[in-house]
Scaffold this motif. Structure first.
Motif, PDB file in Angstrom:
ATOM      1  N   ASP A   1       0.766  -1.147  -0.069  1.00 46.42           N
ATOM      2  CA  ASP A   1       0.086   0.048   0.059  1.00 46.42           C
ATOM      3  C   ASP A   1       0.982   1.086  -0.089  1.00 46.42           C
ATOM      4  O   ASP A   1       1.662   1.308   0.819  1.00 46.42           O
ATOM      5  CB  ASP A   1      -0.851  -0.023   1.370  1.00 46.42           C
TER       6      ASP A   1
ATOM      7  N   LYS B   1       4.851  -6.779  -9.478  1.00 45.03           N
ATOM      8  CA  LYS B   1       3.699  -7.190 -10.015  1.00 45.03           C
ATOM      9  C   LYS B   1       3.969  -8.336 -11.124  1.00 45.03           C
ATOM     10  O   LYS B   1       3.497  -9.349 -11.172  1.00 45.03           O
ATOM     11  CB  LYS B   1       2.644  -6.068 -10.544  1.00 45.03           C
TER      12      LYS B   1
ATOM     13  N   ILE C   1      -1.633  -4.055  -5.325  1.00 47.98           N
ATOM     14  CA  ILE C   1      -1.165  -2.889  -5.115  1.00 47.98           C
ATOM     15  C   ILE C   1      -2.115  -1.691  -4.909  1.00 47.98           C
ATOM     16  O   ILE C   1      -3.239  -1.691  -5.684  1.00 47.98           O
ATOM     17  CB  ILE C   1      -0.354  -2.515  -6.715  1.00 47.98           C
ATOM     18  N   THR C   2      -2.160  -1.153  -3.634  1.00 46.59           N
ATOM     19  CA  THR C   2      -3.125  -0.040  -3.265  1.00 46.59           C
ATOM     20  C   THR C   2      -2.447   1.175  -2.923  1.00 46.59           C
ATOM     21  O   THR C   2      -1.254   1.220  -2.700  1.00 46.59           O
ATOM     22  CB  THR C   2      -3.861  -0.783  -2.027  1.00 46.59           C
ATOM     23  N   MET C   3      -3.382   2.338  -2.576  1.00 43.47           N
ATOM     24  CA  MET C   3      -2.707   3.619  -2.309  1.00 43.47           C
ATOM     25  C   MET C   3      -3.796   4.023  -1.346  1.00 43.47           C
ATOM     26  O   MET C   3      -4.737   4.088  -1.154  1.00 43.47           O
ATOM     27  CB  MET C   3      -2.598   4.445  -3.364  1.00 43.47           C
TER      28      MET C   3
ATOM     29  N   TYR D   1       1.288   8.620  -9.569  1.00 45.32           N
ATOM     30  CA  TYR D   1       1.334   7.209  -9.204  1.00 45.32           C
ATOM     31  C   TYR D   1       0.158   6.476  -9.922  1.00 45.32           C
ATOM     32  O   TYR D   1       0.193   5.122 -10.198  1.00 45.32           O
ATOM     33  CB  TYR D   1       1.141   7.000  -7.624  1.00 45.32           C
TER      34      TYR D   1
ATOM     35  N   LEU E   1       0.531   3.489 -12.688  1.00 42.32           N
ATOM     36  CA  LEU E   1       0.223   2.150 -12.338  1.00 42.32           C
ATOM     37  C   LEU E   1      -1.144   1.676 -12.932  1.00 42.32           C
ATOM     38  O   LEU E   1      -1.843   0.787 -12.591  1.00 42.32           O
ATOM     39  CB  LEU E   1       0.472   1.913 -10.610  1.00 42.32           C
TER      40      LEU E   1
ATOM     41  N   TYR F   1      -2.639  -1.491 -10.346  1.00 36.94           N
ATOM     42  CA  TYR F   1      -3.308  -1.172  -8.973  1.00 36.94           C
ATOM     43  C   TYR F   1      -4.604  -2.041  -8.833  1.00 36.94           C
ATOM     44  O   TYR F   1      -5.383  -2.301  -9.971  1.00 36.94           O
ATOM     45  CB  TYR F   1      -3.179   0.319  -8.638  1.00 36.94           C
TER      46      TYR F   1
END
Length: 556
Positions: A153, A178, A190-192, A208, A212, A216
Motif C-alpha cells: 500500500d 507485480k 497494489i493499493t494507495m 502514481y 500504475l 493497481y
C-alpha cells in the motif's frame, strides 16, 4: 493519516535485525474476492491520540476477522546512513518474535484475509532516484517472500509524495514486482492511501495512479485530517470534509466525483475506490463519521446508480481497540458498525475454480432475534478429488442472536492439495415490529367525553401484549370544535418503534365533512356527511355509503 505524529517510538534494541533467521513464507497470495474492510496495524505500541486517548499494541491474531485486509505500518527508511531503499523492521515491543509474526500472517491468509505492507507514513523520509527501480523492487520481493505479504500500500505523505524521483521510481518498481509474481500465477496487490485533495485533476498523487494503470487493485483515499478541504457541488455549494452536518452529502458527492472523474477530480473506477475514515475522534483531527447511517445512506445512493464502492478503510485497527482520555474502551465500534454492513453487501461469490473446494448453502440468511442459529446448517463443501469436505469447514466470525444487526461469517474449506476456498456470508438478526390496533380517525360531538386510549391495543410477535407500553402525544379538547391529531407509538424489547397518527374531529353538528358522492371511491379513514350524519369509511375500496336513517351528526 495520524500515523506517528504524536508517537514516541523507540526502536533501538526493540528492533529485530532483518538478517535474523526465520522461516520463509511461500504460500499463495490472498486476494479478497468481494468488498473489503481495510485496517492499518501499528508496528509499535501505545500511540497518543488527538483527544488524549491511547492506541495499544496488538498482535495480528487479535484482529477482528471482519477486517479482511490488514495493512502493516510501515515500510520506510529507518536509518538514512544505511541507504535510501526503504525496508521493514519488526518492533519487538509488540511481543512477537519474527517467526510468530510470519506465522500470524500465514494464519490470516488461511482465513482468506490479505496482509499488505504499507509504504511511508506521516514521518517517512523516502527519496528514491532514477536507477533505484530494481533495487527497490528486489527489497519488496525479499520482504514479501520472507513474511508472506500479499501486496503493498503506497502511503506517502507530505514531502515524500514528490521527493526526488518517487513519482516515477516507485510505480516502476511496483510494476516489476507485480510482473514477478504474475509469472508465478500470483497477484501482488497494489493499493494507495492518498489524502483526497491530492486526487484533483493534476494532483500530486495522480502520477502514481497513471503510472500504475492496469497494475493497481484499489485506491483507499484518506477522507480525514483535511479540515476545510472539500468539494463544490452545483446547487448545494461548498461541502467541507469536516462538516458533520453534511457528512452524507460529502461522502456521496466526493465519491460520485471520483468514480466519474467530475467536479475537478481524477477518475477512479467505483469498484476500485475504498472510502477511508478514522476509527474514532482520537485517530484523526477530523473526519470521524459520528452517525454510521450517513455512510450507509451515501453508499446506498451510489449502489442505486450502479456505482457501489469496493469498501471502507480505517486508520486504524489499534485505535478501534484503544481507549479514550478517560480510559474508556472504544470497544471496536468501527468494525461493529461497518464490518457487517460492507460484507453483507458483497457481490456474489466468484464462480468455482477447477481443483478447489466448492461450497453449497452459504447464501445470505436472516434469523429471528432470540432463535438459535447454526452456522453450519445446510452448508456443505466438496472437492473433485477429495469428495465431501463438509467436516473440515472452518467458520470465522460470530452471530449474536440476542442483538439485532447484520453479521459477517467467513467459511473456509481446504483440500488435500492445500487449495483453500473462502466465502463470506451475511446473517441478519431481525425482530418483527410491534403492531398498533384501533388507531382510526373518528368524529365526536362537541362536549362529548373522549378517551384517547379507548379501544387502542398493541402486540408484538416476540413480546406479546404491549398495550400498556403505548404512548400517545397530542390532545383533544372536546369543548372546542376542530380537527386534532394524536400520535401513538409503541416500542418492543428489541428497540423497534412503530408510530401511527389519528385524526379526531370535534364537531358541533352543523357541518361534519364534505358531502357524500355516490360516484367517489373512499378509502379507510375518509369522512363524509349525508343528511346531517357523519360517515367514516371503515375499509379500503369503499365506493358508496348507505344513507342514514336518523338525523344529527353521528358517526357510522
Amino acid at each position: 493519516m495520524f500515523k506517528q505524529k504524536f508517537l514516541q517510538i523507540a526502536f533501538s534494541a526493540a528492533i529485530i535485525a532483518i538478517g535474523a533467521t526465520a522461516q520463509v513464507n511461500s504460500a499463495a497470495m490472498v486476494n479478497p474476492a468481494s468488498r473489503v474492510v481495510v485496517g492499518y496495524w501499528h508496528n509499535w505500541c501505545d500511540g497518543g491520540g488527538y483527544q488524549g486517548g491511547n492506541a495499544p499494541c496488538v498482535t495480528l491474531d487479535e484482529i477482528d476477522p471482519m477486517y479482511n485486509v490488514v495493512n502493516v505500518a510501515f515500510m520506510k527508511v529507518f536509518n538514512t546512513s544505511a541507504g535510501r531503499i526503504p525496508t521493514f523492521q519488526l518492533d519487538l515491543s509488540i511481543g512477537l518474535s519474527e517467526q510468530q509474526f510470519i506465522d500470524q500472517i500465514s494464519k490470516l491468509n488461511g482465513e482468506g484475509r490479505s496482509v499488505l505492507i504499507a509504504l511511508g507514513g506521516a514521518d517517512a523520509h523516502i527519496e528514491l532516484r532514477a536507477g533505484d527501480e530494481q533495487p527497490f523492487a528486489d527489497e519488496i520481493i525479499r520482504l514479501t517472500d520472507r513474511y508472506g505479504f500479499d501486496g503493498l500500500d503506497i502511503d506517502l505523505e507530505q514531502a515524500a509524495i514528490t521527493a526526488a524521483d518517487n513519482q516515477t521510481v516507485i510505480p516502476a518498481a511496483l510494476r516489476i514486482v507485480k510482473d514477478h509474481y504474475r509469472a508465478q500465477g500470483k497477484n501482488f496487490l497494489i493499493t494507495m492511501a492518498p489524502e483526497f485533495p491530492y486526487l484533483t485533476t493534476g494532483g500530486r498523487y495522480v502520477p502514481y495512479i497513471e503510472h500504475l494503470e492496469g497494475y493497481y487493485d484499489w485506491i483507499n483515499p484518506q477522507f480525514y485530517n483535511q479540515g476545510g478541504d472539500g468539494i463544490w457541488v452545483e446547487g448545494v455549494g461548498w461541502i467541507a470534509q469536516n462538516n458533520d452536518a453534511l457528512k452524507e452529502e460529502f461522502i456521496y458527492y466526493i465519491s460520485d466525483a471520483l468514480v466519474n472523474g467530475t467536479r475537478g477530480f481524477h477518475k477512479i473506477p467505483h469498484d476500485k475506490l475504498v472510502f477511508g475514515i478514522p476509527s474514532n475522534n482520537d485517530a484523526a483531527a477530523t473526519g470521524f463519521v459520528q452517525d454510521p447511517q450517513k455512510l450507509y445512506n451515501a453508499f446506498g445512493r451510489l449502489n442505486s446508480q450502479g456505482q457501489g464502492l469496493r469498501g471502507v478503510m480505517t486508520w486504524s485497527i489499534n485505535w478501534d481497540m484503544g481507549t479514550d482520555a478517560s480510559g474508556n474502551l472504544y470497544n471496536e465500534q468501527f468494525i461493529k458498525d461497518y464490518g457487517p454492513f460492507i460484507h453483507s453487501h458483497s457481490p456474489a461469490p466468484p464462480p468455482p475454480v477447477e481443483g478447489k473446494p466448492i461450497f453449497k448453502g452459504v447464501q445470505n440468511a436472516r434469523t429471528l432475534q432470540g432463535r438459535l442459529f447454526d452456522t453450519l446448517a445446510g452448508v456443505s463443501a466438496r472437492d473433485s478429488e477429495d469428495g465431501d469436505l463438509t467436516g473440515t469447514i472452518r467458520v470465522d466470525g460470530y452471530v449474536d442472536t440476542h442483538t439485532i444487526g447484520t453479521y459477517a461469517l467467513t467459511y473456509h474449506a481446504t483440500d488435500s492439495d492445500n487449495n483453500t476456498t473462502s466465502v463470506v456470508r451475511s446473517v441478519e438478526v431481525y425482530s418483527l415490529k410491534p403492531e398498533l390496533f384501533g388507531v382510526a380517525s373518528t368524529i365526536i360531538l362537541l362536549n362529548t367525553p373522549f378517551d384517547a386510549m379507548s379501544d387502542i391495543t398493541a402486540s408484538d410477535a416476540e413480546d406479546g401484549d404491549l398495550t400498556a407500553a403505548v404512548q400517545v402525544s397530542g390532545f383533544v379538547n372536546s369543548a372546542i370544535a376542530g380537527v386534532y391529531t394524536l400520535t401513538y407509538s409503541v416500542t418492543d424489547s428489541a428497540g423497534q418503534t412503530v408510530t401511527a397518527e389519528r385524526k379526531v374531529t370535534v364537531s358541533d353538528g352543523s357541518s361534519c365533512a364534505s358531502p357524500w358522492k355516490s360516484n367517489v371511491t373512499y378509502v379507510q379513514g375518509d369522512a363524509v356527511s349525508h343528511s346531517g350524519i357523519q360517515w367514516v369509511a371503515g375499509g379500503p375500496g369503499v365506493r358508496s355509503l348507505e344513507p342514514p336513517e336518523n338525523g344529527g351528526c353521528g358517526v357510522r
